[in-house]
Each structure stands twice: as structure tokens, then as C-alpha cells.
Design a protein around this motif. Structure first.
Motif, PDB file in Angstrom:
ATOM      1  N   LEU A 124       0.815  -1.204   0.000  1.00  0.00           N
ATOM      2  CA  LEU A 124       0.000   0.000   0.000  1.00  0.00           C
ATOM      3  C   LEU A 124       0.855   1.264   0.000  1.00  0.00           C
ATOM      4  CD1 LEU A 124      -2.752  -1.022   2.580  1.00  0.00           C
ATOM      5  CD2 LEU A 124      -2.950  -0.982   0.087  1.00  0.00           C
ATOM      6  N   LEU A 125       2.071   1.160   0.495  1.00  0.00           N
ATOM      7  CA  LEU A 125       2.981   2.299   0.530  1.00  0.00           C
ATOM      8  C   LEU A 125       3.866   2.365  -0.705  1.00  0.00           C
ATOM      9  CD1 LEU A 125       4.115   2.139   4.263  1.00  0.00           C
ATOM     10  CD2 LEU A 125       2.633   3.878   3.228  1.00  0.00           C
ATOM     11  N   GLY A 126       4.206   1.207  -1.243  1.00  0.00           N
ATOM     12  CA  GLY A 126       5.106   1.180  -2.382  1.00  0.00           C
ATOM     13  C   GLY A 126       6.529   1.494  -1.963  1.00  0.00           C
ATOM     14  N   ALA A 127       7.353   1.859  -2.955  1.00  0.00           N
ATOM     15  CA  ALA A 127       8.754   2.176  -2.690  1.00  0.00           C
ATOM     16  C   ALA A 127       8.854   3.557  -2.057  1.00  0.00           C
ATOM     17  CB  ALA A 127       9.552   2.131  -3.995  1.00  0.00           C
ATOM     18  N   ALA A 128       9.690   3.671  -1.041  1.00  0.00           N
ATOM     19  CA  ALA A 128       9.825   4.922  -0.297  1.00  0.00           C
ATOM     20  C   ALA A 128      10.697   5.918  -1.051  1.00  0.00           C
ATOM     21  CB  ALA A 128      10.420   4.653   1.079  1.00  0.00           C
ATOM     22  N   ASP A 129      10.402   7.191  -0.847  1.00  0.00           N
ATOM     23  CA  ASP A 129      11.241   8.249  -1.392  1.00  0.00           C
ATOM     24  C   ASP A 129      11.838   9.046  -0.239  1.00  0.00           C
ATOM     25  OD1 ASP A 129       9.159   9.754  -0.399  1.00  0.00           O
ATOM     26  OD2 ASP A 129       8.561  10.613  -2.313  1.00  0.00           O
ATOM     27  N   TYR A 130      12.569  10.101  -0.564  1.00  0.00           N
ATOM     28  CA  TYR A 130      13.108  10.990   0.463  1.00  0.00           C
ATOM     29  C   TYR A 130      13.400  12.348  -0.158  1.00  0.00           C
ATOM     30  CZ  TYR A 130      17.637   9.576  -1.590  1.00  0.00           C
ATOM     31  OH  TYR A 130      18.673   9.309  -2.456  1.00  0.00           O
ATOM     32  N   LYS A 131      13.536  13.332   0.716  1.00  0.00           N
ATOM     33  CA  LYS A 131      13.915  14.677   0.315  1.00  0.00           C
ATOM     34  C   LYS A 131      14.807  15.243   1.408  1.00  0.00           C
ATOM     35  CE  LYS A 131      11.968  19.094  -1.256  1.00  0.00           C
ATOM     36  NZ  LYS A 131      10.717  19.851  -1.510  1.00  0.00           N
ATOM     37  N   LEU A 132      16.038  15.590   1.045  1.00  0.00           N
ATOM     38  CA  LEU A 132      17.045  15.971   2.019  1.00  0.00           C
ATOM     39  C   LEU A 132      17.688  17.301   1.645  1.00  0.00           C
ATOM     40  CD1 LEU A 132      18.781  12.467   2.147  1.00  0.00           C
ATOM     41  CD2 LEU A 132      17.259  13.401   3.895  1.00  0.00           C
ATOM     42  N   THR A 163      24.138  12.661 -16.352  1.00  0.00           N
ATOM     43  CA  THR A 163      23.277  11.648 -15.755  1.00  0.00           C
ATOM     44  C   THR A 163      21.911  12.225 -15.397  1.00  0.00           C
ATOM     45  OG1 THR A 163      24.049  12.084 -13.506  1.00  0.00           O
ATOM     46  CG2 THR A 163      25.248  10.431 -14.772  1.00  0.00           C
ATOM     47  N   ASN A 164      20.943  11.336 -15.321  1.00  0.00           N
ATOM     48  CA  ASN A 164      19.601  11.665 -14.843  1.00  0.00           C
ATOM     49  C   ASN A 164      19.047  10.385 -14.216  1.00  0.00           C
ATOM     50  OD1 ASN A 164      17.304  13.112 -14.313  1.00  0.00           O
ATOM     51  ND2 ASN A 164      16.587  13.251 -16.419  1.00  0.00           N
ATOM     52  N   GLY A 165      17.833  10.464 -13.688  1.00  0.00           N
ATOM     53  CA  GLY A 165      17.216   9.286 -13.104  1.00  0.00           C
ATOM     54  C   GLY A 165      15.832   9.047 -13.665  1.00  0.00           C
ATOM     55  N   MET A 166      15.401   7.789 -13.692  1.00  0.00           N
ATOM     56  CA  MET A 166      14.059   7.463 -14.152  1.00  0.00           C
ATOM     57  C   MET A 166      13.545   6.254 -13.394  1.00  0.00           C
ATOM     58  SD  MET A 166      14.703   5.660 -17.886  1.00  0.00           S
ATOM     59  CE  MET A 166      13.264   4.577 -17.882  1.00  0.00           C
ATOM     60  N   SER A 167      12.223   6.082 -13.421  1.00  0.00           N
ATOM     61  CA  SER A 167      11.565   4.903 -12.848  1.00  0.00           C
ATOM     62  C   SER A 167      10.409   4.524 -13.749  1.00  0.00           C
ATOM     63  CB  SER A 167      11.001   5.190 -11.449  1.00  0.00           C
ATOM     64  OG  SER A 167      11.985   5.547 -10.528  1.00  0.00           O
ATOM     65  N   GLN A 168      10.042   3.269 -13.696  1.00  0.00           N
ATOM     66  CA  GLN A 168       8.798   2.845 -14.312  1.00  0.00           C
ATOM     67  C   GLN A 168       7.672   3.015 -13.287  1.00  0.00           C
ATOM     68  OE1 GLN A 168       8.740   2.509 -17.358  1.00  0.00           O
ATOM     69  NE2 GLN A 168      10.932   2.231 -17.769  1.00  0.00           N
ATOM     70  N   TYR A 169       6.445   2.841 -13.739  1.00  0.00           N
ATOM     71  CA  TYR A 169       5.295   3.034 -12.855  1.00  0.00           C
ATOM     72  C   TYR A 169       5.377   2.123 -11.638  1.00  0.00           C
ATOM     73  CZ  TYR A 169       0.458   3.132 -11.232  1.00  0.00           C
ATOM     74  OH  TYR A 169      -0.667   3.247 -10.453  1.00  0.00           O
ATOM     75  N   SER A 170       5.879   0.910 -11.827  1.00  0.00           N
ATOM     76  CA  SER A 170       5.924  -0.055 -10.720  1.00  0.00           C
ATOM     77  C   SER A 170       6.967   0.306  -9.669  1.00  0.00           C
ATOM     78  CB  SER A 170       6.244  -1.450 -11.268  1.00  0.00           C
ATOM     79  OG  SER A 170       7.540  -1.460 -11.843  1.00  0.00           O
ATOM     80  N   ARG A 171       7.986   1.085 -10.048  1.00  0.00           N
ATOM     81  CA  ARG A 171       9.105   1.404  -9.154  1.00  0.00           C
ATOM     82  C   ARG A 171       9.659   0.140  -8.500  1.00  0.00           C
ATOM     83  NH1 ARG A 171       6.886   6.944  -6.130  1.00  0.00           N
ATOM     84  NH2 ARG A 171       7.560   8.383  -7.747  1.00  0.00           N
ATOM     85  N   ALA A 172       9.881  -0.881  -9.310  1.00  0.00           N
ATOM     86  CA  ALA A 172      10.219  -2.198  -8.776  1.00  0.00           C
ATOM     87  C   ALA A 172      11.681  -2.578  -8.947  1.00  0.00           C
ATOM     88  CB  ALA A 172       9.344  -3.261  -9.455  1.00  0.00           C
ATOM     89  N   GLU A 173      12.523  -1.682  -9.480  1.00  0.00           N
ATOM     90  CA  GLU A 173      13.941  -2.022  -9.640  1.00  0.00           C
ATOM     91  C   GLU A 173      14.628  -2.064  -8.278  1.00  0.00           C
ATOM     92  OE1 GLU A 173      15.244  -2.932 -12.511  1.00  0.00           O
ATOM     93  OE2 GLU A 173      13.315  -2.622 -13.492  1.00  0.00           O
ATOM     94  N   ARG A 174      15.811  -2.664  -8.233  1.00  0.00           N
ATOM     95  CA  ARG A 174      16.477  -2.944  -6.952  1.00  0.00           C
ATOM     96  C   ARG A 174      17.026  -1.704  -6.260  1.00  0.00           C
ATOM     97  NH1 ARG A 174      19.734  -4.298 -11.118  1.00  0.00           N
ATOM     98  NH2 ARG A 174      21.850  -3.423 -11.171  1.00  0.00           N
ATOM     99  N   ASN A 175      17.389  -0.661  -7.035  1.00  0.00           N
ATOM    100  CA  ASN A 175      18.051   0.504  -6.454  1.00  0.00           C
ATOM    101  C   ASN A 175      17.137   1.713  -6.377  1.00  0.00           C
ATOM    102  OD1 ASN A 175      20.383  -0.979  -6.309  1.00  0.00           O
ATOM    103  ND2 ASN A 175      21.420   0.055  -8.010  1.00  0.00           N
TER     104      ASN A 175
END
Length: 543
Positions: A315-323, A356-368
Motif C-alpha cells: 500500500l505504501l510502495g517504494a519509499a522516497d526521500y527529500k534531504l 546523468t539523470n534518473g528514471m523509474s517505471q510506474y511499478s518502481r520495482a527495480e532494486r536501487n
């Protein structure tokens, strides 16, 4: 209807009945008095990791709204309730039947697409010019760099249909002020184009790259159905200006298109176009931005640090952060464009440079998990005199992108370093627990040659400070990959209250490239604002 905020429920699957019961309890009404409700916003409160709660904002319809509000006020209890604002989009103009000219939009990123869509919906039949390719062809070219070290300078992460945001996490939230609720219009159009309906109400909506591709195609189809025209492979070589007024554009192939209204939605990496505009005397200012590296950690580490025993909850999915950390040398170091469960990508648009840049798919299921760790730079840091050369920030970016290319071995591999080695000031010679995701691959080295010394100093101070907020952030095996230079535009094409260039009438600088946005949502909102000003001007002047 009334808007009810701060409805909190336990972290579990919920039903409409659960929400209805919460409304009835909060307002102390009989169930029959609640006629209906919709979810306006859903987020979560993770301050207590062992007791994470869903937090809802609901628009409710009651049998006697005035009586309920009066009773709550009399009890000195507003119950976090107030009138529901009208968020419906209202068009500011409609094109006349005898439209004499058509507006031109340069660029098909989120800013250009929304500007073109709004103009098309108002009947102005815009001509939209894109130097790159349609999104699926562009995707193939982008993979050509990632897999085969083959860069197409006109079709890559930065250039092509959908803009730079196509190869990103697809984040659709922003901190901009939006009194006209333009952001709501953007999200509604994205849903029409195929985005999941949840982006309308979740607190941190995202889409992911694969879904963005189809959405962009659907939006293009809508624009053309409404009389608009989108041309790919159409690079603008010159803006035609007469006596301070735009009169059209000239394409690289020699074709000219007459237009008194030109929207400039070119993105933050159209360096040759910035040079062309500067050479033509369009007013441009240098502006601050930030540079640094991408950092990768195991996503499980971030989940555990943010969610504690609830880490891994679907229900939470992969966590993010802002620092953010304010450093002793006067700089600010902060995380930017955090991509949960994603990958680091090659984002250069020029040969012989690494970005460099960053990307994710909708699932956010990659390991890193990955994010930019960047430090602010100011025009005073740029080479030369930024007041006489407002493009000095581009020279600054190129300097460090070229240094990263050399440090990476000169093959579009990116220079990388383990955090433990970075903090100790020694080159990395082997990877540890974290396998970097960057393609075409990384070359282990010392990143100190890839950014200015004050950036290194700031990040070496900030990373241990971040570790106090995200336990494990300074793990020795986490990987830094360089360089991140395209955080925002290095210039601002300054405009007036009508969104026109200060010294070139009919030229409408917009979005990230013009220095007026930072992300998909804010760029799209700016596209709407500029489109409205174009429409009002065209109606007023009878263009």
C-alpha cells in the motif's frame, strides 16, 4: 459541497464504506445525511513508522451543509471543513471564425504539449515544431546510446516528443502556487490520454516512462484532431524579428513560417537555440542552478529507514526521500529528482560529454533507489563575465560534462565512486553491495575531477548529515555516478506580465528552458498560462 481534510485511517485497504463512516463520525451526523463524497487527495503520515496512517481530503455532499457548518462553528470546532473550491478549467478565449494566422509552439515537452493542446482546444490550430523525433522513434535512439554508445544529438533524452520528462520518474507534483488550479487541468488531460486515474488524487502522483510514451502519442492525436499540426525534425534556426516584433521562424531546411505569436518551449538543454536567441538580441539573463552526482542505494535500505516495520507494504510502495543540508562553505546540498526503484540513465545531448539523470517505471520495482545529490552554483561561479555573457552557465556545464566524459574513459561510460571512497578521498577500484544501474556502464575512479572543489567539499559534509535522517545513507558501498548538471536551465529568458519577452513582442518564453518551471507538472502549468496569454493577445489584435 464541502471539503473535509485530515481524515486519517489505519494503513490497510479501505472501502467507500470506511470513508463514509469516518465522515459521519467526524461531522457527528446521521448516515442518511451524507449524500455522497469524492476523494480529492490521499497521502500518508509516516512520522511514526510503527503507526503509518492514510490521510484523506474529501469533498462531501450533505443533506443540510449550512446547518452542519453552523453547528460546528457554534461548538468552536471547524472539524477541518470548508467550502469546496471550483477547480474546473475555464477557457479564457475562443478563436474567431476568420482566424487570420496561427500561433507557433517550439518544443513538444510538457510545456509545449500543454500550450499546444490548450490553444487547439480554443480553436487556434497551432503549428508545433519539434527538432527531434516522434516519441517511439526517439525511444529507439535513446536506447542506442544506453546499449550501444551511439548518440544522436537531435534525438535523445533531451530532444524529441515528450521532452526530458519522458525518461524520468514521471513525477506529477510541484510546490508552485496554482490559484487557478491549472495543475488539475494538466492531470485531467493526462488521465484522458491514458494515465491512471489515481494521479488526480494521490499526494505524490507519478506515471513512469512506459506509460508516458503512450500518453504523449494520445495527446498528439488530440491536438491534430482539433486542427493543430505537429512537425518533427523541424529545428528552428532563426526567429524572424522586425522592429522588436516576432514575424515568424526559419527552419533549418530554409522554410519560413509566418507567425506573430511564437511560444518558446525548448527545454533546458537547447543550447544552440539559446545562442541563436542571444545573437539575435533577445533579452537573456544568467541564473543559478545546481550540479553534483547521482547516488544509488538498495531500495530496501530506503524503505526500512522511512517506513520501519511497514517497509515492503504494497500500500505504501517504494519509499522516497527529500534531504537538504546547509554547508559550512555557504553552499546548500540537497537531494533532487528522487527516483524510487529506478535507474540512473545517460542524458547527454552533446558528443564527448557525460550527463546523468534518473528514471523509474510506474511499478518502481527495480532494486536501487537513486537521486541527484547536488550543490547550488551561482552566476558568479561561471567562467567569464555572466553580465556580458548570459550564456556563461552553459560553458560551466560543458566544462564539467567534458571532465566526466574523460574521467569515465571517453566511451560514454560514467565516472563512479563508492561513497566510502568518496568520503575518504581515494579512488574506487571495486564495487561492493550496490550494483550501479547506469547504462552504458560505469568506470570506477575519483569523482573529484568532475565538479568544482566546493561541490566536493559540500557533499562530503552533507552525506554524513543525511545519514542522520536516513539511516544507512552514508553506507560505504552506495554508489555516486557523475555528473548531474541539467537540474534546471542555466538561463532565464525574462518575460513581462503578459508572458512576452521583455524586448521582443510576440515571443513567449515558457517552461524549463526559459527558466520558469522545474519538472513535468510545473512546465505543463506554465504552458497553459502562456497559451492563455497568446489566445488573449490574438483575440485582442484580431490576428
Amino acid at each position: 459541497m464541502l471539503r473535509l481534510t485530515e481524515i486519517k485511517l489505519p494503513l490497510r485497504p479501505y472501502t467507500d464504506d470506511d470513508l463514509a463512516a469516518a465522515i459521519v463520525e467526524r461531522l457527528a451526523i446521521a448516515p442518511g445525511e451524507l449524500l455522497g463524497f469524492t476523494v480529492f487527495r490521499r497521502g500518508y503520515d509516516a512520522r511514526k513508522r510503527s503507526n503509518i496512517l492514510f490521510v484523506f481530503t474529501l469533498d462531501v455532499e450533505l443533506q443540510d451543509e449550512a446547518a452542519v457548518v453552523k453547528r460546528l462553528k457554534a461548538a468552536n470546532n471547524d472539524a477541518h471543513i470548508g467550502p469546496t473550491p471550483d477547480t474546473r478549467y475555464k477557457f479564457v478565449a475562443q478563436a474567431p471564425a476568420d482566424l487570420k494566422s496561427r500561433p507557433v509552439v517550439i518544443g513538444t515537452g510538457p510545456c509545449g504539449l500543454l500550450a499546444g493542446l490548450i490553444l487547439a482546444q480554443m480553436g487556434f490550430r497551432p503549428i508545433i515544431l519539434e527538432r527531434g523525433k516522434a516519441v517511439r522513434e526517439r525511444t529507439k535512439d535513446t536506447w542506442g546510446l544506453w546499449r550501444n554508445n551511439k548518440l544522436n544529438p537531435e534525438s535523445n533524452v533531451q530532444f524529441g516528443e515528450g521532452g526530458a520528462g519522458t525518461f524520468s520518474d514521471g513525477k506529477l507534483y510541484s510546490q508552485i502556487k496554482d490559484p487557478q488550479h491549472h495543475g488539475r487541468k494538466v492531470l485531467e488531460e493526462f488521465v484522458k490520454a491514458g494515465a491512471p486515474e489515481e494521479i488526480i488524487y494521490v499526494s505524490k502522483p507519478h506515471i513512469g516512462t512506459f506509460r508516458l510514451v503512450k500518453m504523449v502519442e494520445n495527446m498528439r492525436a488530440t491536438i491534430t484532431e482539433l486542427g493543430g499540426e505537429i512537425r518533427f525534425g523541424s529545428k528552428v534556426d532563426r526567429v524572424i524579428i522586425e522592429d522588436g516584433q516576432v514575424r515568424g521562424v526559419e527552419l533549418a531546411g530554409g522554410e519560413t513560417i509566418a507567425a506573430d505569436h511564437v511560444v518558446l518551449a525548448i527545454g533546458h538543454s537547447a543550447r544552440d537555440t539559446f545562442q541563436m536567441l542571444h545573437d539575435q538580441g533577445v533579452y537573456i539573463e544568467a541564473k543559478p542552478f545546481s550540479i553534483g552526482f547521482r547516488v544509488e542505494h538498495p531500495q530496501t535500505l530506503i524503505d526500512k529507514a522511512r517506513f520501519g516495520p511497514n517497509a515492503g507494504n504494497e500500500l505504501l510502495g517504494a519509499a522516497d526521500y527529500k534531504l537538504v543540508h546547509h554547508c559550512a562553505n555557504g553552499r546548500s546540498a540537497y537531494s533532487f529528482c528522487m527516483c524510487p526503484g529506478g535507474q540512473v540513465v545517460a542524458a547527454t545531448s552533446e558528443e564527448g560529454r557525460v550527463v546523468t539523470n534518473g528514471m523509474s517505471q510506474y511499478s518502481r520495482a527495480e532494486r536501487n533507489a537513486n537521486a541527484a545529490l547536488v550543490v547550488n552554483v551561482n552566476p558568479e561561479d561561471f567562467p567569464g563575465d555572466y553580465k556580458t555573457n548570459p550564456l556563461a552557465g552553459i560553458d560551466f556545464q560543458r566544462q564539467w560534462e567534458s571532465a566526466a566524459f574523460v574521467a569515465g574513459g571517453g566511451t560514454y561510460e560514467a565516472p563512479a565512486q563508492r561513497i566510502g571512497d568518496f568520503l575518504a578521498g581515494r579512488p574506487s577500484t571495486a564495487l561492493g553491495e550496490v550494483d550501479p544501474s547506469y547504462q552504458p556502464g560505469v568506470h570506477l575512479t575519483d569523482l573529484a575531477s568532475c565538479v568544482p572543489p566546493y561541490v566536493i567539499e559540500a557533499l562530503r559534509e552533507a552525506i554524513p548529515a543525511f545519514d542522520k535522517q536516513i539511516r544507512g545513507f552514508a553506507m560505504a558501498d552506495a554508489v555516486l555516478t557523475g555528473v548531474e548538471t541539467r537540474t534546471s536551465s542555466p538561463i532565464r529568458i525574462t518575460r513581462n506580465a503578459e508572458c512576452q519577452s521583455l524586448n521582443t513582442r510576440g515571443l513567449y518564453p515558457a517552461g524549463e528552458g526559459a527558466g520558469y518551471a522545474g519538472g513535468i507538472l510545473s512546465a505543463a502549468v506554465d504552458g497553459i498560462k502562456v497559451a492563455e496569454q497568446v489566445a488573449l493577445s490574438m483575440v485582442k489584435t484580431g490576428s
